[in-house]
Design an enzyme around this catalytic site. Structure first.
Site, PDB file in Angstrom:
ATOM      1  N   ALA A  25      56.140  32.846  38.333  1.00  0.00           N
ATOM      2  CA  ALA A  25      56.292  34.380  38.498  1.00  0.00           C
ATOM      3  C   ALA A  25      57.683  34.927  38.664  1.00  0.00           C
ATOM      4  O   ALA A  25      58.092  36.137  38.433  1.00  0.00           O
ATOM      5  CB  ALA A  25      55.325  34.863  39.546  1.00  0.00           C
ATOM      6  N   ASN A  61      52.966  39.620  49.469  1.00  0.00           N
ATOM      7  CA  ASN A  61      52.737  38.330  49.951  1.00  0.00           C
ATOM      8  C   ASN A  61      52.663  38.106  51.367  1.00  0.00           C
ATOM      9  O   ASN A  61      52.351  36.933  51.908  1.00  0.00           O
ATOM     10  CB  ASN A  61      53.774  37.459  49.179  1.00  0.00           C
ATOM     11  CG  ASN A  61      55.193  37.825  49.215  1.00  0.00           C
ATOM     12  OD1 ASN A  61      55.458  38.978  48.406  1.00  0.00           O
ATOM     13  ND2 ASN A  61      55.960  37.102  49.915  1.00  0.00           N
ATOM     14  N   GLN A 116      50.197  37.857  43.912  1.00  0.00           N
ATOM     15  CA  GLN A 116      49.373  37.618  44.767  1.00  0.00           C
ATOM     16  C   GLN A 116      48.096  38.305  44.673  1.00  0.00           C
ATOM     17  O   GLN A 116      47.020  38.135  45.436  1.00  0.00           O
ATOM     18  CB  GLN A 116      49.908  38.167  46.166  1.00  0.00           C
ATOM     19  CG  GLN A 116      51.030  37.419  46.784  1.00  0.00           C
ATOM     20  CD  GLN A 116      50.312  36.054  47.411  1.00  0.00           C
ATOM     21  OE1 GLN A 116      49.469  35.902  47.703  1.00  0.00           O
ATOM     22  NE2 GLN A 116      51.401  35.238  47.412  1.00  0.00           N
ATOM     23  N   HIS A 156      50.265  28.713  40.023  1.00  0.00           N
ATOM     24  CA  HIS A 156      49.943  27.818  41.455  1.00  0.00           C
ATOM     25  C   HIS A 156      49.497  28.638  42.837  1.00  0.00           C
ATOM     26  O   HIS A 156      49.087  28.015  43.530  1.00  0.00           O
ATOM     27  CB  HIS A 156      51.226  27.282  41.811  1.00  0.00           C
ATOM     28  CG  HIS A 156      52.485  27.951  42.419  1.00  0.00           C
ATOM     29  ND1 HIS A 156      52.399  28.002  43.913  1.00  0.00           N
ATOM     30  CD2 HIS A 156      53.289  28.644  41.868  1.00  0.00           C
ATOM     31  CE1 HIS A 156      53.632  28.769  44.020  1.00  0.00           C
ATOM     32  NE2 HIS A 156      54.105  29.180  42.912  1.00  0.00           N
ATOM     33  N   THR A 173      60.467  24.303  24.575  1.00  0.00           N
ATOM     34  CA  THR A 173      59.025  23.462  24.308  1.00  0.00           C
ATOM     35  C   THR A 173      57.928  24.125  25.208  1.00  0.00           C
ATOM     36  O   THR A 173      58.203  23.949  26.568  1.00  0.00           O
ATOM     37  CB  THR A 173      59.264  22.151  24.088  1.00  0.00           C
ATOM     38  OG1 THR A 173      60.411  21.884  23.352  1.00  0.00           O
ATOM     39  CG2 THR A 173      58.139  21.439  23.801  1.00  0.00           C
ATOM     40  N   CYS A 206      58.990  31.061  51.825  1.00  0.00           N
ATOM     41  CA  CYS A 206      59.632  31.262  50.721  1.00  0.00           C
ATOM     42  C   CYS A 206      61.121  31.319  50.647  1.00  0.00           C
ATOM     43  O   CYS A 206      61.917  31.046  49.705  1.00  0.00           O
ATOM     44  CB  CYS A 206      59.271  32.646  49.935  1.00  0.00           C
ATOM     45  SG  CYS A 206      57.835  32.034  48.689  1.00  0.00           S
TER      46      CYS A 206
HETATM   47  C1  LIG Z   1      54.929  33.208  44.708  1.00  0.00           C
HETATM   48  C2  LIG Z   1      55.096  34.816  44.557  1.00  0.00           C
HETATM   49  C3  LIG Z   1      56.445  34.794  43.454  1.00  0.00           C
HETATM   50  C4  LIG Z   1      57.123  33.709  42.920  1.00  0.00           C
HETATM   51  O1  LIG Z   1      56.194  32.956  42.206  1.00  0.00           O
HETATM   52  P1  LIG Z   1      56.553  31.566  41.506  1.00  0.00           P
HETATM   53  O2  LIG Z   1      55.614  31.078  40.361  1.00  0.00           O
HETATM   54  O3  LIG Z   1      56.522  30.510  42.558  1.00  0.00           O
HETATM   55  O4  LIG Z   1      57.921  31.519  41.032  1.00  0.00           O
HETATM   56  C5  LIG Z   1      56.562  35.973  42.987  1.00  0.00           C
HETATM   57  N1  LIG Z   1      55.994  37.208  43.583  1.00  0.00           N
HETATM   58  C6  LIG Z   1      55.010  37.162  44.407  1.00  0.00           C
HETATM   59  C7  LIG Z   1      54.253  38.240  45.033  1.00  0.00           C
HETATM   60  C8  LIG Z   1      54.758  35.862  44.914  1.00  0.00           C
HETATM   61  O5  LIG Z   1      53.587  35.760  45.772  1.00  0.00           O
END
Ligand SMILES: *Cc1c(COP(=O)(O)O)cnc(C)c1O
Length: 386
Positions: free
Chosen positions: A75, A155, A183, A205, A243, A328
């Site tokens: 993300a 988050n 989220q 994830h 890739t 984070c």
């Molecule tokens: C975890 C998160 C991200 C970042 O996601 P990644 O796949 O770990 O880079 C971005 N935005 C929100 C709201 C998140 O909770």
């Protein structure tokens, strides 16, 4: 070592065993390990098929065409690609862009970066409840505004913004609307056939898939053109070269297939567990919930234990893995800018803990956690240290 109870699902989730098992078929010599871009042999064809099938799962989860989904590394990349991709492509129309103070760092820091480059940036502040008002957006719109980017569910607080309302407004003004749905996926139903969203970021994830893979939805029907940020072999319609990591994508596809099937029942269970956790915490004196409970996702609860420093509380809670209200941010505790932007005072900010539950959280775990939290608070409030 006995591991503590995991109540930090908003930081990341374990990979579902069904997902891991499927991923393992896409790695070794006895599996499907080909490069999906190899169009001259069956190794490539099979890998391509696997990627297509994952893309279909994700697209159907959101109610869109597979062509509207681009795979990324997560993300963070999706947010960067969406925001930079739009502003670099459309800057001749205007250089003003809007977001909120409650965004994830990957949006916030992208905006700060663009500000340094000369873009005009506006940050909207939420109310004490964590909600952004449409009025505050209306006030900031200018003739040269090209993009609005908002987080769907926060988050840290779990607060849900009304993306339908903001999207309708942006569309009426001809402004691109990007949503960070990382989220909210798996907790709220997100039907992109109906929602007026132009671009949307999400990952794997946070929904029981592997780390290092994510996606960006781009509404092709509107001929939205974004500038690539990574150049190379021209994969993903030339928007995101590299890739494709087939095993990661297959894992993400399986995670979304499972969500599609099980989300309704799962969310029902989350609601029950959150309610039980909240009820138990409310028996403790001098606590308050950060962000509106009425508009918040079913997996997250952010609570201030007034007069208690959250990092001390978390040390005391060694049987439970939770985050202070700001994960984070590398390994340093930085006080929460999200709570700050909501107008919370320092005591609230420094005493807040984020509890987030998920697929593998049991009722017994919540019960045990409540017991541990209550006794920790009792000890800390009893000691003169605080
Ligand atoms: C975890 C998160 C991200 C970042 O996601 P990644 O796949 O770990 O880079 C971005 N935005 C929100 C709201 C998140 O909770």
């Amino acid at each position: 070592m006995k591991f503590p109870i995991y109540l930090d699902y908003a930081a990341t989730t374990p990979v579902d065993v069904r997902v891991a098992e499927k991923m393992m078929k896409y790695l070794t010599i006895s599996g499907i390990f080909g490069n999906p871009s190899s169009s001259s042999h069956v190794y490539g064809w099979k890998a391509y098929e696997a990627v297509s099938s994952a893309r279909n799962n994700i697209a159907s989860f959101f109610g869109v065409c597979p062509e509207d989904i681009i795979f990324t590394s997560g993300a963070t990349e999706s947010n960067n690609l969406a925001i930079k991709g739009i502003v670099y492509a459309y800057q001749s129309r205007g250089k003003h862009i809007i977001t909120s103070m409650t965004e994830h760092k990957s949006v916030l820091n992208t905006f700060y970066y663009l500000k340094k480059l000369g873009f005009l940036v506006t940050f909207l502040f939420p109310g004490r409840d964590g909600l952004i008002s449409l009025e505050s957006l209306k006030k900031e719109i200018r003739y040269d505004t090209i993009l609005v980017s908002l987080i769907h569910a926060n988050n840290e607080t779990g607060v849900i913004q009304d993306v339908e309302m903001f999207g309708k407004f942006c569309r009426s003004k001809g402004i691109f609307f990007h949503v960070d749905a990382t989220q909210s996926v798996g907790k709220l139903s997100i039907n992109l056939m109906k929602l007026p969203i132009d671009l949307m970021s999400f990952n794997s994830h946070k929904v029981y898939g592997p780390k290092g893979v994510g996606g960006l939805f781009i509404r092709k029907k509107y001929k939205i053109h974004i500038k690539a940020q990574i150049h190379g072999g021209g994969q993903e319609y030339g928007i995101r070269s590299g890739t494709l990591p087939v095993h990661q994508i297959v894992g993400m596809g399986e995670a979304y297939r499972i969500l599609h099937e099980e989300m309704k029942i799962e969310v029902h269970r989350f609601k029950y567990l959150k309610h039980y956790l909240l009820n138990g915490l409310q028996k403790i004196t001098k606590i308050s919930v950060n962000g509106t409970l009425k508009n918040s996702i079913s997996t997250l609860l952010n609570v201030a234990f007034h007069n208690i420093n959250s990092s001390i509380l978390i040390l005391e809670l060694h049987d439970i893995a939770v985050s202070p209200s700001s994960a984070c941010v590398s390994s340093t505790y930085e006080s929460s800018y999200v709570l700050h932007s909501m107008g919370c005072n320092n005591d609230t900010i420094n005493s807040s803990v984020r509890f987030s539950l998920g697929r593998f959280t049991t009722f017994e775990e919540i019960k045990f956690s409540l017991y541990k939290i209550k006794s920790a608070i009792f000890r800390l409030r009893d000691s003169n240290m605080l």
